[in-house]
Structures are given as C-alpha cells and as structure tokens.
Design a protein around this motif. Sequence first.
Motif, PDB file in Angstrom:
ATOM      1  N   UNK A   3      -9.105 -31.611  20.124  1.00  0.00           N
ATOM      2  CA  UNK A   3     -10.049 -30.592  20.512  1.00  0.00           C
ATOM      3  C   UNK A   3     -10.082 -29.556  19.488  1.00  0.00           C
ATOM      4  N   UNK A   4     -10.896 -29.142  18.826  1.00  0.00           N
ATOM      5  CA  UNK A   4     -11.184 -28.031  17.958  1.00  0.00           C
ATOM      6  C   UNK A   4     -11.869 -26.892  18.470  1.00  0.00           C
ATOM      7  N   UNK A   5     -11.364 -25.872  18.828  1.00  0.00           N
ATOM      8  CA  UNK A   5     -12.055 -24.436  19.310  1.00  0.00           C
ATOM      9  C   UNK A   5     -12.242 -23.329  18.135  1.00  0.00           C
ATOM     10  N   UNK A   6     -13.619 -23.125  18.185  1.00  0.00           N
ATOM     11  CA  UNK A   6     -14.087 -22.040  17.194  1.00  0.00           C
ATOM     12  C   UNK A   6     -14.372 -20.683  17.844  1.00  0.00           C
ATOM     13  N   UNK A   7     -14.295 -19.919  17.061  1.00  0.00           N
ATOM     14  CA  UNK A   7     -14.504 -18.535  17.312  1.00  0.00           C
ATOM     15  C   UNK A   7     -14.976 -17.797  16.152  1.00  0.00           C
ATOM     16  N   UNK A   8     -15.697 -16.521  16.446  1.00  0.00           N
ATOM     17  CA  UNK A   8     -15.915 -15.664  15.134  1.00  0.00           C
ATOM     18  C   UNK A   8     -16.963 -15.669  14.604  1.00  0.00           C
ATOM     19  N   UNK A   9     -18.004 -16.349  15.215  1.00  0.00           N
ATOM     20  CA  UNK A   9     -19.176 -16.116  14.497  1.00  0.00           C
ATOM     21  C   UNK A   9     -20.134 -15.038  14.776  1.00  0.00           C
ATOM     22  N   UNK A  10     -21.197 -14.897  14.443  1.00  0.00           N
ATOM     23  CA  UNK A  10     -21.872 -13.856  15.047  1.00  0.00           C
ATOM     24  C   UNK A  10     -23.135 -13.304  14.178  1.00  0.00           C
ATOM     25  N   UNK A  11     -23.708 -12.214  14.046  1.00  0.00           N
ATOM     26  CA  UNK A  11     -24.793 -11.817  13.436  1.00  0.00           C
ATOM     27  C   UNK A  11     -24.640 -10.482  12.714  1.00  0.00           C
ATOM     28  N   UNK A  12     -24.824 -10.669  11.182  1.00  0.00           N
ATOM     29  CA  UNK A  12     -24.442  -9.570  10.639  1.00  0.00           C
ATOM     30  C   UNK A  12     -25.573  -9.422   9.566  1.00  0.00           C
ATOM     31  N   UNK A  94     -19.258 -25.703  11.656  1.00  0.00           N
ATOM     32  CA  UNK A  94     -18.556 -26.507  12.238  1.00  0.00           C
ATOM     33  C   UNK A  94     -17.030 -26.626  11.846  1.00  0.00           C
ATOM     34  N   UNK A  95     -15.938 -26.687  12.588  1.00  0.00           N
ATOM     35  CA  UNK A  95     -14.697 -26.795  12.134  1.00  0.00           C
ATOM     36  C   UNK A  95     -14.613 -28.502  12.120  1.00  0.00           C
ATOM     37  N   UNK A  96     -13.728 -28.748  11.136  1.00  0.00           N
ATOM     38  CA  UNK A  96     -13.544 -30.250  10.921  1.00  0.00           C
ATOM     39  C   UNK A  96     -12.254 -30.662  10.587  1.00  0.00           C
ATOM     40  N   UNK A  97     -11.643 -31.829  11.028  1.00  0.00           N
ATOM     41  CA  UNK A  97     -10.293 -32.099  10.956  1.00  0.00           C
ATOM     42  C   UNK A  97     -10.386 -33.718  10.666  1.00  0.00           C
ATOM     43  N   UNK A  98      -9.603 -34.002   9.646  1.00  0.00           N
ATOM     44  CA  UNK A  98      -9.641 -35.487   9.212  1.00  0.00           C
ATOM     45  C   UNK A  98      -7.980 -35.520   9.143  1.00  0.00           C
ATOM     46  N   UNK A  99      -7.488 -36.498  10.230  1.00  0.00           N
ATOM     47  CA  UNK A  99      -6.163 -36.560  10.404  1.00  0.00           C
ATOM     48  C   UNK A  99      -5.777 -38.053  10.428  1.00  0.00           C
ATOM     49  N   UNK A 100      -4.449 -38.187  10.451  1.00  0.00           N
ATOM     50  CA  UNK A 100      -4.038 -39.727  10.891  1.00  0.00           C
ATOM     51  C   UNK A 100      -2.878 -39.821  11.737  1.00  0.00           C
ATOM     52  N   UNK A 101      -2.775 -40.800  12.596  1.00  0.00           N
ATOM     53  CA  UNK A 101      -1.613 -40.807  13.408  1.00  0.00           C
ATOM     54  C   UNK A 101      -0.942 -42.297  13.398  1.00  0.00           C
ATOM     55  N   UNK A 102      -0.165 -42.754  14.066  1.00  0.00           N
ATOM     56  CA  UNK A 102       1.038 -43.931  13.832  1.00  0.00           C
ATOM     57  C   UNK A 102       0.003 -45.077  13.777  1.00  0.00           C
ATOM     58  N   UNK A 103      -1.278 -45.207  13.914  1.00  0.00           N
ATOM     59  CA  UNK A 103      -2.116 -46.453  13.882  1.00  0.00           C
ATOM     60  C   UNK A 103      -3.337 -46.145  13.089  1.00  0.00           C
ATOM     61  N   UNK A 104      -3.992 -45.100  12.940  1.00  0.00           N
ATOM     62  CA  UNK A 104      -5.232 -44.903  11.987  1.00  0.00           C
ATOM     63  C   UNK A 104      -4.825 -43.890  10.994  1.00  0.00           C
ATOM     64  N   UNK A 105      -5.573 -44.093   9.913  1.00  0.00           N
ATOM     65  CA  UNK A 105      -5.240 -43.382   8.669  1.00  0.00           C
ATOM     66  C   UNK A 105      -6.144 -42.269   8.788  1.00  0.00           C
ATOM     67  N   UNK A 106      -7.466 -42.315   9.390  1.00  0.00           N
ATOM     68  CA  UNK A 106      -8.559 -41.264   9.223  1.00  0.00           C
ATOM     69  C   UNK A 106      -9.165 -41.114  10.613  1.00  0.00           C
ATOM     70  N   UNK A 107      -8.925 -40.114  11.164  1.00  0.00           N
ATOM     71  CA  UNK A 107      -9.503 -39.698  12.709  1.00  0.00           C
ATOM     72  C   UNK A 107     -10.139 -38.278  12.305  1.00  0.00           C
ATOM     73  N   UNK A 108     -11.493 -38.390  12.620  1.00  0.00           N
ATOM     74  CA  UNK A 108     -12.155 -37.225  12.310  1.00  0.00           C
ATOM     75  C   UNK A 108     -12.448 -36.544  13.692  1.00  0.00           C
ATOM     76  N   UNK A 109     -12.556 -35.049  13.925  1.00  0.00           N
ATOM     77  CA  UNK A 109     -12.736 -34.489  15.042  1.00  0.00           C
ATOM     78  C   UNK A 109     -13.424 -33.139  14.408  1.00  0.00           C
ATOM     79  N   UNK A 110     -14.413 -32.729  15.495  1.00  0.00           N
ATOM     80  CA  UNK A 110     -15.304 -31.862  15.097  1.00  0.00           C
ATOM     81  C   UNK A 110     -15.313 -30.572  16.081  1.00  0.00           C
ATOM     82  N   UNK A 111     -15.506 -29.585  15.872  1.00  0.00           N
ATOM     83  CA  UNK A 111     -15.391 -28.381  16.814  1.00  0.00           C
ATOM     84  C   UNK A 111     -16.972 -28.332  17.413  1.00  0.00           C
ATOM     85  N   UNK A 112     -17.086 -27.697  18.373  1.00  0.00           N
ATOM     86  CA  UNK A 112     -18.327 -27.411  18.768  1.00  0.00           C
ATOM     87  C   UNK A 112     -19.539 -26.715  18.144  1.00  0.00           C
TER      88      UNK A 112
END
Length: 120
Positions: A3-12, A94-112
Amino acid sequence: QVHLVESGGGLVQAGGSLRPSCTASREVLSVNAIGWYRQIPGKERELVGLVTGSGVKEYADFVQGRFTVSRHNAKLGVSLQMNNLRPEDTAVYYCHLDHGDEVRANIVSWGQGTQVGVSG
C-alpha cells in the motif's frame, strides 16, 4: 500487496511550491521504479517523474526542470519537490511503484492520489 500512502498535496498560487510525499507499507524484494504520475480531469494518467532501481531519474517534458523526484533512504518511499507551479499543473498526483518479488518481476502498485491545485 504493497500500500502506498500519499500526503502533501494542496492549493497554491502560481509560482508556488509543494512537496507531495509517498510511503510504502512495507519493503519489497526489488524496486524497478518508484515515482509519480498525474491525471488532469478528462485526460489520461501521465508520467511526471520517477527513479529507476538503478537510481536513474526520468521526467516528463512538461517538468522543464521545475520538479525533482527523490527516493527516500530510511524507508521505501518517494517525494516530489514541485517549484514554480503553473495552473496547468492542477491534477491528482499518484504515487507509483513497480517492484518484483520471488515469483513475479513486475508488480505495480498505486497510491490513492493527492490533489494539487494551482490558482492563477
């Protein structure tokens, strides 16, 4: 599942700065890339900037030296320093993560997503 948790957006105001940040819920075996995408209403999600597993940084053409993506050192995560913001940068980022584990080489996760608004 990471899970990816984002913070720090806003209005400027135009010309201002923001620094969204993203932290992962756990470490992963290998990181292919981590970074930020954005989606403007009515348009497709697009790359803003990312850091590859080897440390190479890539940016979209519209960044034009205004943004800097930085991977965190202590815990898996990434920040996006945005300077000289323009009204056309208004989007959900959106935060984005492309990572690998023991089985899969490309797993994509997105923040909210975190809203960034720039007034002119």
